[in-house]
Design a protein around this motif. Structure first.
Motif, PDB file in Angstrom:
ATOM      1  N   UNK A  28       0.802  -1.224   0.000  1.00 41.75           N
ATOM      2  CA  UNK A  28       0.000   0.000   0.000  1.00 41.75           C
ATOM      3  C   UNK A  28       0.837   1.277   0.000  1.00 41.75           C
ATOM      4  N   UNK A  29       2.135   1.162  -0.241  1.00 43.90           N
ATOM      5  CA  UNK A  29       2.987   2.348  -0.318  1.00 43.90           C
ATOM      6  C   UNK A  29       2.563   3.211  -1.499  1.00 43.90           C
ATOM      7  N   UNK A  30       2.343   4.500  -1.224  1.00 45.15           N
ATOM      8  CA  UNK A  30       1.990   5.419  -2.301  1.00 45.15           C
ATOM      9  C   UNK A  30       3.128   6.369  -2.643  1.00 45.15           C
ATOM     10  N   UNK A  31       3.944   6.658  -1.636  1.00 46.24           N
ATOM     11  CA  UNK A  31       5.055   7.576  -1.886  1.00 46.24           C
ATOM     12  C   UNK A  31       6.099   7.391  -0.796  1.00 46.24           C
ATOM     13  N   UNK A  32       7.240   8.037  -0.982  1.00 44.36           N
ATOM     14  CA  UNK A  32       8.295   8.039   0.023  1.00 44.36           C
ATOM     15  C   UNK A  32       8.518   9.488   0.438  1.00 44.36           C
ATOM     16  N   UNK A  33       8.536   9.741   1.743  1.00 42.84           N
ATOM     17  CA  UNK A  33       8.683  11.117   2.233  1.00 42.84           C
ATOM     18  C   UNK A  33      10.104  11.617   2.028  1.00 42.84           C
ATOM     19  N   UNK A  35      12.194  12.241   4.162  1.00 38.77           N
ATOM     20  CA  UNK A  35      13.109  11.575   5.104  1.00 38.77           C
ATOM     21  C   UNK A  35      13.294  10.100   4.765  1.00 38.77           C
ATOM     22  N   UNK A  36      12.653   9.650   3.691  1.00 41.61           N
ATOM     23  CA  UNK A  36      12.815   8.280   3.250  1.00 41.61           C
ATOM     24  C   UNK A  36      11.791   7.305   3.808  1.00 41.61           C
ATOM     25  N   UNK A  37      10.808   7.809   4.548  1.00 46.75           N
ATOM     26  CA  UNK A  37       9.784   6.937   5.116  1.00 46.75           C
ATOM     27  C   UNK A  37       8.709   6.620   4.073  1.00 46.75           C
ATOM     28  N   UNK A  38       8.332   5.348   3.997  1.00 46.05           N
ATOM     29  CA  UNK A  38       7.257   4.967   3.094  1.00 46.05           C
ATOM     30  C   UNK A  38       5.929   5.432   3.673  1.00 46.05           C
ATOM     31  N   UNK A  39       5.108   6.022   2.837  1.00 46.74           N
ATOM     32  CA  UNK A  39       3.819   6.534   3.260  1.00 46.74           C
ATOM     33  C   UNK A  39       2.705   5.753   2.559  1.00 46.74           C
ATOM     34  N   UNK A  40       1.560   5.687   3.205  1.00 40.39           N
ATOM     35  CA  UNK A  40       0.390   5.002   2.655  1.00 40.39           C
ATOM     36  C   UNK A  40      -0.837   5.852   2.985  1.00 40.39           C
ATOM     37  N   UNK A  41      -1.936   5.641   2.275  1.00 35.76           N
ATOM     38  CA  UNK A  41      -3.142   6.413   2.568  1.00 35.76           C
ATOM     39  C   UNK A  41      -3.492   6.343   4.054  1.00 35.76           C
ATOM     40  N   UNK A  42      -3.858   7.505   4.619  1.00 34.42           N
ATOM     41  CA  UNK A  42      -4.168   7.577   6.043  1.00 34.42           C
ATOM     42  C   UNK A  42      -5.608   8.032   6.277  1.00 34.42           C
ATOM     43  N   UNK A  43      -5.965   9.191   5.713  1.00 36.47           N
ATOM     44  CA  UNK A  43      -7.285   9.753   6.049  1.00 36.47           C
ATOM     45  C   UNK A  43      -8.380   9.300   5.080  1.00 36.47           C
ATOM     46  N   UNK A  44      -8.044   9.097   3.827  1.00 39.47           N
ATOM     47  CA  UNK A  44      -9.065   8.755   2.842  1.00 39.47           C
ATOM     48  C   UNK A  44     -10.008   9.895   2.514  1.00 39.47           C
ATOM     49  N   UNK A  45      -9.656  11.107   2.944  1.00 36.71           N
ATOM     50  CA  UNK A  45     -10.538  12.263   2.797  1.00 36.71           C
ATOM     51  C   UNK A  45      -9.934  13.402   1.987  1.00 36.71           C
ATOM     52  N   UNK A  46      -8.720  13.234   1.499  1.00 36.51           N
ATOM     53  CA  UNK A  46      -8.083  14.315   0.752  1.00 36.51           C
ATOM     54  C   UNK A  46      -7.384  15.337   1.622  1.00 36.51           C
ATOM     55  N   UNK A  47      -7.118  14.998   2.859  1.00 37.15           N
ATOM     56  CA  UNK A  47      -6.525  15.960   3.795  1.00 37.15           C
ATOM     57  C   UNK A  47      -5.043  15.695   4.054  1.00 37.15           C
ATOM     58  N   UNK A  71      -5.239   3.281 -16.869  1.00 33.93           N
ATOM     59  CA  UNK A  71      -4.603   4.364 -16.096  1.00 33.93           C
ATOM     60  C   UNK A  71      -3.175   3.970 -15.695  1.00 33.93           C
ATOM     61  N   UNK A  72      -2.267   4.947 -15.797  1.00 32.67           N
ATOM     62  CA  UNK A  72      -0.867   4.720 -15.412  1.00 32.67           C
ATOM     63  C   UNK A  72      -0.650   5.350 -14.035  1.00 32.67           C
ATOM     64  N   UNK A  73      -0.295   4.526 -13.072  1.00 34.52           N
ATOM     65  CA  UNK A  73      -0.111   4.982 -11.697  1.00 34.52           C
ATOM     66  C   UNK A  73       1.312   4.646 -11.260  1.00 34.52           C
ATOM     67  N   UNK A  74       1.977   5.642 -10.705  1.00 31.84           N
ATOM     68  CA  UNK A  74       3.350   5.408 -10.231  1.00 31.84           C
ATOM     69  C   UNK A  74       3.503   5.870  -8.799  1.00 31.84           C
ATOM     70  N   UNK A  75       4.168   5.048  -8.001  1.00 34.20           N
ATOM     71  CA  UNK A  75       4.509   5.458  -6.656  1.00 34.20           C
ATOM     72  C   UNK A  75       5.547   6.572  -6.760  1.00 34.20           C
ATOM     73  N   UNK A  76       5.430   7.559  -5.912  1.00 33.57           N
ATOM     74  CA  UNK A  76       6.347   8.681  -5.930  1.00 33.57           C
ATOM     75  C   UNK A  76       7.498   8.375  -4.992  1.00 33.57           C
ATOM     76  N   UNK A  77       8.677   8.125  -5.559  1.00 36.94           N
ATOM     77  CA  UNK A  77       9.848   7.727  -4.768  1.00 36.94           C
ATOM     78  C   UNK A  77      10.801   8.885  -4.620  1.00 36.94           C
TER      79      UNK A  77
END
Ligand code: FES
Length: 77
Positions: A28-33, A35-47, A71-77
């Motif tokens: 479920x990784x969507x991007x990397x912050x 600081x290098x931490x993997x992030x995943x959806x948290x709120x589901x509300x656009x916030x 659709x082409x979807x890429x994780x933001x690394x």
């Protein structure tokens, strides 16, 4: 329908968000912050912005975007 997640075909049900499709992919990784931490959806509300991905070449929120065929979807690394 089929979308492409990091250039790999992924079959998803009609009517799901990109965030749901990514979660169903097994990673479920969507991007990397910055600081290098993997992030995943948290709120589901656009916030929280943790689901920000590159979708069809543009930065978009995966929780606010419905999947479309091809659709082409890429994780933001
Ligand atoms: S999950 Fe928080 S903005 Fe998408």
């Amino acid at each position: 329908m089929i979308i492409y997640l990091d250039r790999r075909a992924l079959t998803v049900p009609d009517g799901v968000t990109v965030a749901a499709a990514v979660a169903g992919s097994g990673d479920d990784t969507t991007r990397v912050s910055c600081t290098g931490a993997e992030r995943a959806p948290f709120c589901g509300l656009g916030i929280c912005q943790d689901c920000r991905m590159t979708i069809d070449g543009r930065r978009r929120l995966a929780c606010q975007t419905l999947c479309r065929e091809g659709m082409q979807v890429e994780r933001t690394r």
